[in-house]
Design a protein around this motif. Structure first.
Motif, PDB file in Angstrom:
ATOM      1  N   MET A  82      -8.850  17.301 -12.904  1.00 15.31           N
ATOM      2  CA  MET A  82      -7.869  18.361 -12.315  1.00 15.31           C
ATOM      3  C   MET A  82      -8.048  19.897 -12.839  1.00 15.31           C
ATOM      4  O   MET A  82      -8.149  20.860 -12.353  1.00 15.31           O
TER       5      MET A  82
ATOM      6  N   ARG B 131      -3.192  10.609  -6.646  1.00 16.75           N
ATOM      7  CA  ARG B 131      -1.962  11.437  -6.223  1.00 16.75           C
ATOM      8  C   ARG B 131      -2.278  12.926  -6.690  1.00 16.75           C
ATOM      9  O   ARG B 131      -1.941  13.617  -5.778  1.00 16.75           O
ATOM     10  N   HIS B 132      -2.709  13.121  -7.851  1.00 16.40           N
ATOM     11  CA  HIS B 132      -2.774  14.467  -8.356  1.00 16.40           C
ATOM     12  C   HIS B 132      -3.853  15.062  -7.409  1.00 16.40           C
ATOM     13  O   HIS B 132      -3.874  16.254  -7.034  1.00 16.40           O
TER      14      HIS B 132
ATOM     15  N   GLN C 291      -2.578   7.184  -9.973  1.00 18.69           N
ATOM     16  CA  GLN C 291      -1.981   8.539 -10.436  1.00 18.69           C
ATOM     17  C   GLN C 291      -3.065   9.596 -10.354  1.00 18.69           C
ATOM     18  O   GLN C 291      -2.717  10.780  -9.861  1.00 18.69           O
TER      19      GLN C 291
ATOM     20  N   ASP D 125       1.106   9.218 -17.445  1.00 17.76           N
ATOM     21  CA  ASP D 125       1.223  10.272 -16.433  1.00 17.76           C
ATOM     22  C   ASP D 125       2.471  11.110 -16.655  1.00 17.76           C
ATOM     23  O   ASP D 125       2.381  12.233 -16.773  1.00 17.76           O
TER      24      ASP D 125
ATOM     25  N   GLN E 277      -6.346  14.245 -15.613  1.00 22.60           N
ATOM     26  CA  GLN E 277      -6.237  15.381 -16.327  1.00 22.60           C
ATOM     27  C   GLN E 277      -7.178  16.458 -16.297  1.00 22.60           C
ATOM     28  O   GLN E 277      -7.302  17.572 -16.069  1.00 22.60           O
TER      29      GLN E 277
ATOM     30  N   ALA F  79      -3.286  16.754  -3.950  1.00 22.31           N
ATOM     31  CA  ALA F  79      -2.366  17.786  -3.863  1.00 22.31           C
ATOM     32  C   ALA F  79      -2.836  19.131  -3.999  1.00 22.31           C
ATOM     33  O   ALA F  79      -2.034  19.948  -3.885  1.00 22.31           O
TER      34      ALA F  79
ATOM     35  N   THR G  54      -5.533   9.385 -15.595  1.00 21.51           N
ATOM     36  CA  THR G  54      -4.497  10.239 -14.831  1.00 21.51           C
ATOM     37  C   THR G  54      -5.235  11.385 -13.980  1.00 21.51           C
ATOM     38  O   THR G  54      -4.648  11.835 -13.378  1.00 21.51           O
TER      39      THR G  54
ATOM     40  N   GLN H  65       2.556  15.191 -17.942  1.00 18.83           N
ATOM     41  CA  GLN H  65       3.213  16.107 -16.897  1.00 18.83           C
ATOM     42  C   GLN H  65       4.584  16.862 -17.522  1.00 18.83           C
ATOM     43  O   GLN H  65       5.117  17.391 -16.790  1.00 18.83           O
TER      44      GLN H  65
ATOM     45  N   THR I  65      -2.303  23.239 -19.816  1.00 22.99           N
ATOM     46  CA  THR I  65      -3.294  23.679 -18.745  1.00 22.99           C
ATOM     47  C   THR I  65      -4.117  24.995 -19.168  1.00 22.99           C
ATOM     48  O   THR I  65      -5.298  24.802 -19.135  1.00 22.99           O
TER      49      THR I  65
END
Length: 240
Positions: A71, A95-96, A92, A28, A68, A99, A66, A32, A41
Protein backbone atom coordinates in the motif's frame (compact mmCIF):
# COMPACT_ATOMS: atom_id res chain seq x y z
CA UNK A 1 17.10 -31.87 -0.97
CA UNK A 2 15.60 -35.35 -0.62
CA UNK A 3 11.90 -35.99 -1.00
CA UNK A 4 11.52 -36.56 2.74
CA UNK A 5 13.39 -33.33 3.54
CA UNK A 6 11.26 -31.40 1.07
CA UNK A 7 8.12 -32.85 2.60
CA UNK A 8 9.26 -31.78 6.07
CA UNK A 9 10.04 -28.25 4.90
CA UNK A 10 6.68 -27.84 3.18
CA UNK A 11 4.95 -29.24 6.24
CA UNK A 12 6.67 -26.54 8.26
CA UNK A 13 5.52 -23.95 5.74
CA UNK A 14 1.92 -25.10 6.14
CA UNK A 15 2.15 -24.57 9.90
CA UNK A 16 3.58 -21.10 9.33
CA UNK A 17 0.70 -20.30 6.95
CA UNK A 18 -1.85 -21.50 9.49
CA UNK A 19 -0.26 -19.45 12.26
CA UNK A 20 -0.27 -16.20 10.28
CA UNK A 21 -3.79 -16.77 9.00
CA UNK A 22 -4.94 -16.96 12.61
CA UNK A 23 -2.89 -13.90 13.56
CA UNK A 24 -4.06 -11.81 10.59
CA UNK A 25 -7.02 -9.87 12.07
CA UNK A 26 -5.19 -8.84 15.23
CA UNK A 27 -1.97 -8.16 13.34
CA UNK A 28 -3.78 -5.89 10.91
CA UNK A 29 -5.63 -4.10 13.70
CA UNK A 30 -2.31 -3.28 15.36
CA UNK A 31 -0.81 -2.09 12.05
CA UNK A 32 -3.78 0.25 11.60
CA UNK A 33 -3.64 1.84 15.07
CA UNK A 34 -5.14 5.32 14.59
CA UNK A 35 -2.79 6.98 17.08
CA UNK A 36 0.24 5.95 15.04
CA UNK A 37 -0.98 5.29 11.50
CA UNK A 38 -0.20 8.70 9.99
CA UNK A 39 3.29 8.78 11.52
CA UNK A 40 3.99 5.25 10.31
CA UNK A 41 2.80 6.03 6.80
CA UNK A 42 5.04 9.10 6.59
CA UNK A 43 8.06 7.26 7.97
CA UNK A 44 7.68 4.19 5.75
CA UNK A 45 6.95 6.32 2.68
CA UNK A 46 10.27 8.10 3.21
CA UNK A 47 12.14 4.83 3.77
CA UNK A 48 10.81 3.21 0.59
CA UNK A 49 11.15 6.37 -1.49
CA UNK A 50 14.84 6.45 -0.60
CA UNK A 51 15.31 2.71 -1.05
CA UNK A 52 13.96 2.52 -4.61
CA UNK A 53 14.42 4.55 -7.78
CA UNK A 54 11.77 7.06 -8.75
CA UNK A 55 8.27 5.75 -9.50
CA UNK A 56 6.68 4.25 -11.43
CA UNK A 57 8.39 0.89 -11.12
CA UNK A 58 7.06 -2.64 -11.35
CA UNK A 59 7.52 -3.92 -7.78
CA UNK A 60 6.96 -7.36 -6.27
CA UNK A 61 6.26 -7.44 -2.52
CA UNK A 62 7.03 -10.99 -1.35
CA UNK A 63 5.37 -12.13 1.85
CA UNK A 64 3.10 -9.11 1.63
CA UNK A 65 1.13 -10.04 4.73
CA UNK A 66 -1.63 -7.49 5.29
CA UNK A 67 -0.23 -5.41 2.43
CA UNK A 68 1.34 -2.58 4.42
CA UNK A 69 4.40 -2.24 2.20
CA UNK A 70 2.39 -2.79 -0.98
CA UNK A 71 0.00 0.00 0.00
CA UNK A 72 2.81 2.44 0.80
CA UNK A 73 4.55 1.68 -2.50
CA UNK A 74 1.31 2.09 -4.44
CA UNK A 75 0.87 5.44 -2.71
CA UNK A 76 4.31 6.43 -4.02
CA UNK A 77 3.14 5.70 -7.57
CA UNK A 78 4.61 2.25 -8.12
CA UNK A 79 2.77 -0.62 -9.80
CA UNK A 80 2.81 -3.25 -7.08
CA UNK A 81 2.05 -6.95 -6.89
CA UNK A 82 1.92 -8.52 -3.43
CA UNK A 83 2.09 -12.27 -2.81
CA UNK A 84 1.67 -14.40 0.30
CA UNK A 85 0.78 -17.96 1.29
CA UNK A 86 -1.34 -17.17 4.37
CA UNK A 87 -4.94 -16.79 3.22
CA UNK A 88 -5.90 -14.78 6.27
CA UNK A 89 -3.21 -12.22 5.52
CA UNK A 90 -4.28 -12.08 1.87
CA UNK A 91 -7.86 -11.32 2.93
CA UNK A 92 -6.65 -8.28 4.86
CA UNK A 93 -4.36 -7.13 2.04
CA UNK A 94 -7.11 -7.44 -0.58
CA UNK A 95 -9.46 -5.40 1.59
CA UNK A 96 -6.93 -2.58 1.85
CA UNK A 97 -6.01 -2.72 -1.85
CA UNK A 98 -9.65 -2.46 -2.90
CA UNK A 99 -10.05 0.75 -0.94
CA UNK A 100 -7.71 2.88 -3.09
CA UNK A 101 -7.38 3.78 -6.75
CA UNK A 102 -4.51 1.95 -8.48
CA UNK A 103 -4.03 -0.23 -5.44
CA UNK A 104 -1.68 -3.20 -5.42
CA UNK A 105 -2.60 -6.50 -7.02
CA UNK A 106 -2.72 -9.15 -4.30
CA UNK A 107 -2.15 -12.79 -5.24
CA UNK A 108 -1.60 -16.11 -3.56
CA UNK A 109 2.06 -16.96 -4.12
CA UNK A 110 5.20 -18.43 -2.61
CA UNK A 111 7.97 -15.99 -1.68
CA UNK A 112 10.59 -18.70 -2.23
CA UNK A 113 9.41 -19.58 -5.74
CA UNK A 114 7.48 -16.60 -7.13
CA UNK A 115 5.63 -17.67 -10.26
CA UNK A 116 6.56 -14.88 -12.68
CA UNK A 117 8.65 -14.77 -15.86
CA UNK A 118 12.27 -13.63 -15.64
CA UNK A 119 12.87 -9.87 -15.77
CA UNK A 120 9.28 -9.07 -14.72
CA UNK A 121 10.11 -6.48 -12.07
CA UNK A 122 12.29 -3.48 -11.31
CA UNK A 123 12.35 -4.25 -7.58
CA UNK A 124 11.58 -7.06 -5.15
CA UNK A 125 10.85 -5.97 -1.59
CA UNK A 126 9.77 -7.47 1.71
CA UNK A 127 9.18 -6.46 5.30
CA UNK A 128 9.47 -8.81 8.30
CA UNK A 129 9.83 -11.85 6.07
CA UNK A 130 13.47 -12.91 6.15
CA UNK A 131 13.38 -14.27 9.72
CA UNK A 132 10.47 -16.58 8.87
CA UNK A 133 11.57 -17.46 5.32
CA UNK A 134 12.46 -21.03 4.47
CA UNK A 135 15.35 -21.49 2.03
CA UNK A 136 16.41 -17.81 1.97
CA UNK A 137 19.34 -18.50 -0.35
CA UNK A 138 17.02 -20.06 -2.93
CA UNK A 139 14.44 -17.33 -2.45
CA UNK A 140 16.80 -14.41 -3.03
CA UNK A 141 18.35 -16.14 -6.04
CA UNK A 142 14.85 -16.45 -7.48
CA UNK A 143 14.14 -12.79 -6.75
CA UNK A 144 17.27 -11.80 -8.63
CA UNK A 145 16.05 -13.83 -11.61
CA UNK A 146 12.88 -11.73 -11.65
CA UNK A 147 14.75 -8.43 -11.83
CA UNK A 148 15.47 -6.34 -14.88
CA UNK A 149 19.00 -4.94 -15.31
CA UNK A 150 19.73 -2.47 -12.54
CA UNK A 151 16.88 -3.83 -10.43
CA UNK A 152 16.81 -3.70 -6.63
CA UNK A 153 16.20 -6.15 -3.81
CA UNK A 154 15.27 -4.33 -0.59
CA UNK A 155 14.21 -6.14 2.58
CA UNK A 156 13.37 -4.84 6.05
CA UNK A 157 13.93 -7.00 9.09
CA UNK A 158 15.65 -7.25 12.45
CA UNK A 159 17.23 -9.77 14.77
CA UNK A 160 13.95 -10.42 16.55
CA UNK A 161 14.93 -13.57 18.45
CA UNK A 162 18.72 -13.61 18.99
CA UNK A 163 18.30 -15.83 22.08
CA UNK A 164 16.17 -18.33 20.15
CA UNK A 165 12.43 -18.64 19.75
CA UNK A 166 12.16 -20.73 22.92
CA UNK A 167 13.16 -17.61 24.85
CA UNK A 168 10.95 -15.21 22.88
CA UNK A 169 8.57 -13.04 24.88
CA UNK A 170 5.91 -13.91 22.32
CA UNK A 171 4.91 -17.57 22.68
CA UNK A 172 5.62 -19.24 19.35
CA UNK A 173 6.26 -22.69 20.82
CA UNK A 174 2.97 -24.24 19.70
CA UNK A 175 3.38 -23.02 16.13
CA UNK A 176 7.09 -22.50 15.48
CA UNK A 177 8.03 -25.92 16.79
CA UNK A 178 11.42 -27.59 16.34
CA UNK A 179 10.58 -28.76 12.81
CA UNK A 180 9.52 -25.26 11.76
CA UNK A 181 12.57 -23.64 13.34
CA UNK A 182 14.85 -26.12 11.58
CA UNK A 183 13.47 -24.89 8.26
CA UNK A 184 14.18 -21.20 9.01
CA UNK A 185 17.91 -20.35 8.94
CA UNK A 186 17.44 -16.71 9.96
CA UNK A 187 14.81 -17.17 12.70
CA UNK A 188 17.36 -16.81 15.49
CA UNK A 189 19.88 -14.61 13.67
CA UNK A 190 22.11 -12.73 16.10
CA UNK A 191 23.26 -10.09 13.60
CA UNK A 192 21.72 -8.39 10.57
CA UNK A 193 24.99 -9.28 8.83
CA UNK A 194 23.55 -12.77 8.37
CA UNK A 195 20.82 -11.30 6.14
CA UNK A 196 23.39 -9.14 4.36
CA UNK A 197 25.38 -12.27 3.57
CA UNK A 198 22.36 -13.97 2.00
CA UNK A 199 21.89 -11.07 -0.42
CA UNK A 200 25.59 -10.95 -1.20
CA UNK A 201 25.74 -14.65 -1.98
CA UNK A 202 22.89 -14.15 -4.45
CA UNK A 203 25.24 -11.92 -6.46
CA UNK A 204 23.73 -8.57 -5.57
CA UNK A 205 26.01 -5.54 -5.75
CA UNK A 206 26.52 -2.88 -3.10
CA UNK A 207 24.61 -4.66 -0.35
CA UNK A 208 24.17 -2.42 2.69
CA UNK A 209 22.26 -2.54 5.97
CA UNK A 210 20.76 0.81 6.97
CA UNK A 211 19.40 1.20 10.51
CA UNK A 212 15.85 2.56 10.47
CA UNK A 213 16.17 5.10 13.24
CA UNK A 214 12.84 6.74 12.41
CA UNK A 215 10.99 3.49 13.11
CA UNK A 216 13.06 2.89 16.25
CA UNK A 217 11.97 6.32 17.48
CA UNK A 218 8.31 5.67 16.66
CA UNK A 219 8.51 2.40 18.58
CA UNK A 220 9.99 4.30 21.52
CA UNK A 221 7.21 6.89 21.42
CA UNK A 222 4.25 4.60 20.84
CA UNK A 223 5.49 1.29 22.16
CA UNK A 224 5.96 -1.99 20.33
CA UNK A 225 3.42 -4.71 19.68
CA UNK A 226 2.39 -6.82 22.69
CA UNK A 227 5.03 -9.42 23.66
CA UNK A 228 7.63 -7.78 21.40
CA UNK A 229 10.90 -6.11 22.34
CA UNK A 230 12.16 -2.72 21.19
CA UNK A 231 14.77 -3.52 18.54
CA UNK A 232 16.49 -1.67 15.73
CA UNK A 233 15.17 -2.59 12.30
CA UNK A 234 17.27 -2.47 9.15
CA UNK A 235 16.78 -1.97 5.45
CA UNK A 236 19.08 -4.40 3.63
CA UNK A 237 19.38 -3.71 -0.08
CA UNK A 238 21.46 -4.33 -3.18
CA UNK A 239 21.09 -4.28 -6.92
CA UNK A 240 21.86 -6.36 -9.98
Amino acid sequence: MSQSQESAVMGAQERINTYWTGRAPGYDEYQQRPDRLADDTRAWSKIWAEALPTAPLEVLDVGTGTGQVAMVLAGLGHRVTGIDLAEGMLDQARRHAAAITNGPVIRHGDAVHPDFPPASFDAVVSRYLMWTLREPETAVANWVRLLRPGGTVAVVDSTWFPDGLDNASENFADHYDSQVRAALPLAAATSIDQTVAVLERAGLTGVTATPLTSIFELDRRFGVAPNHEHRMQYLVSGWV
